[in-house]
Design an enzyme around this catalytic site. Structure first.
Site, PDB file in Angstrom:
ATOM      1  CE  LYS A 149      -6.965   2.771   8.928  1.00  0.00           C
ATOM      2  NZ  LYS A 149      -6.837   1.405   8.358  1.00  0.00           N
ATOM      3  CG  ASP A 167      -1.275   0.220   8.790  1.00  0.00           C
ATOM      4  OD1 ASP A 167      -0.405   0.119   9.688  1.00  0.00           O
ATOM      5  OD2 ASP A 167      -1.007   0.055   7.583  1.00  0.00           O
TER       6      ASP A 167
END
Length: 279
Positions: A149, A167
């Site tokens: 991420k 997320d």
């Protein structure tokens, strides 16, 4: 991609309401067209979407993203000005005094682990990359404190390389949208990448996150004041009546969001405009 993974993306989430039945027989092509239409609507709905971490260099963005774990971007932005003033290069982080850095990072939570990650990040950058952040995902994820991420955040926002940032908001909304039926962030990233054009990946991530913070809340989404209502299989998860939904909108553009959804902006209370968006 594994066939089982691919198939899982084309079944609706088991938590979707009855209204999702109209998409039960949706083909892959139909889903791709609907996903791209929703992406275009999100672009119109959230023209201000952007990376909310303050930075001026790729290294600053990497540091800020590492610090954002288990805290808000607002809190990180309160801490980083003093941090960035003291630590300007990878060598600065590599040679940092641990106690001094921990004191600076304490407000972000998990400050000892984050301090350790930043010092080790600086050391590895100095040792392997002459103090510069690499521009390849496989090299970034091998660095201390940087997962997939974080790497996609860096690639998309510092280097202009398209990346999908999964997320909690992105995971929740892509399931609600019926784009995926999956919890694993890496699988979601690859499945969404099959639906959306690569050039749009970075901005799509920001727009979905903004939508999750302002409209499609975890507990009670503002379905009746959502620009995606006509193409979302989870419509009805939250209140569909305009007045009730308008009160759930949050953030400085709450009234603009209502108007974009065809809802009277006067139904949005002043408190909603001033209310903090979901972290």
């Amino acid at each position: 991609m594994n066939d089982d993974v691919a198939r899982s993306a084309y079944s609706l989430p088991v938590t979707a309401p009855v209204s999702a039945s109209r998409y039960a027989g949706e083909t892959l092509l139909g889903r791709k067209r609907r996903a791209r239409k929703m992406a275009r609507v999100l672009a119109e709905t959230h023209p201000d979407a952007h990376c909310e971490l303050d930075f001026t260099t790729p290294l600053e963005l990497a540091v800020a993203t590492i610090l954002s774990a288990q805290t808000t971007d607002v809190r990180v932005n309160q801490v980083t000005p003093a941090l960035f003033k003291l630590y300007r290069s990878a060598a600065d982080y590599a040679g940092a005094d641990r106690a001094a850095m921990e004191t600076l990072l304490r407000p972000t939570g998990f400050f000892r682990a984050k301090t350790d990650s930043l010092i080790k990040l600086g050391q590895m950058l100095v040792e392997k990359y002459d103090g510069e952040l690499p521009r390849k995902l496989d090299q970034l994820v091998a660095l201390p404190g940087i997962g997939r991420k974080t790497a996609n955040v860096i690639l998309g926002n510092a280097f202009g390389v398209p990346g999908i940032t999964v997320d909690t908001h992105f995971r929740r909304l892509t399931n609600r949208f019926g784009w995926v039926a999956e919890d694993d962030p890496v699988k979601i990233e690859f499945l969404v990448a099959e639906l959306i054009e690569k050039r749009d990946w970075t901005m799509l991530s920001h727009r979905v996150i903004f939508h999750g913070r302002r409209v499609c809340h975890a507990r009670k989404p503002a379905c009746g004041a959502c620009t995606l209502a006509s193409v979302c299989p989870s419509y009805g998860t939250g209140p569909t009546e305009a007045a009730a939904a308008a009160k759930l909108l949050k953030g400085p553009r709450a009234r603009d969001l209502a108007e974009a959804a065809g809802v009277d902006p006067d139904l949005v209370p002043a408190a909603a405009v001033l209310a903090p968006e979901e972290p």
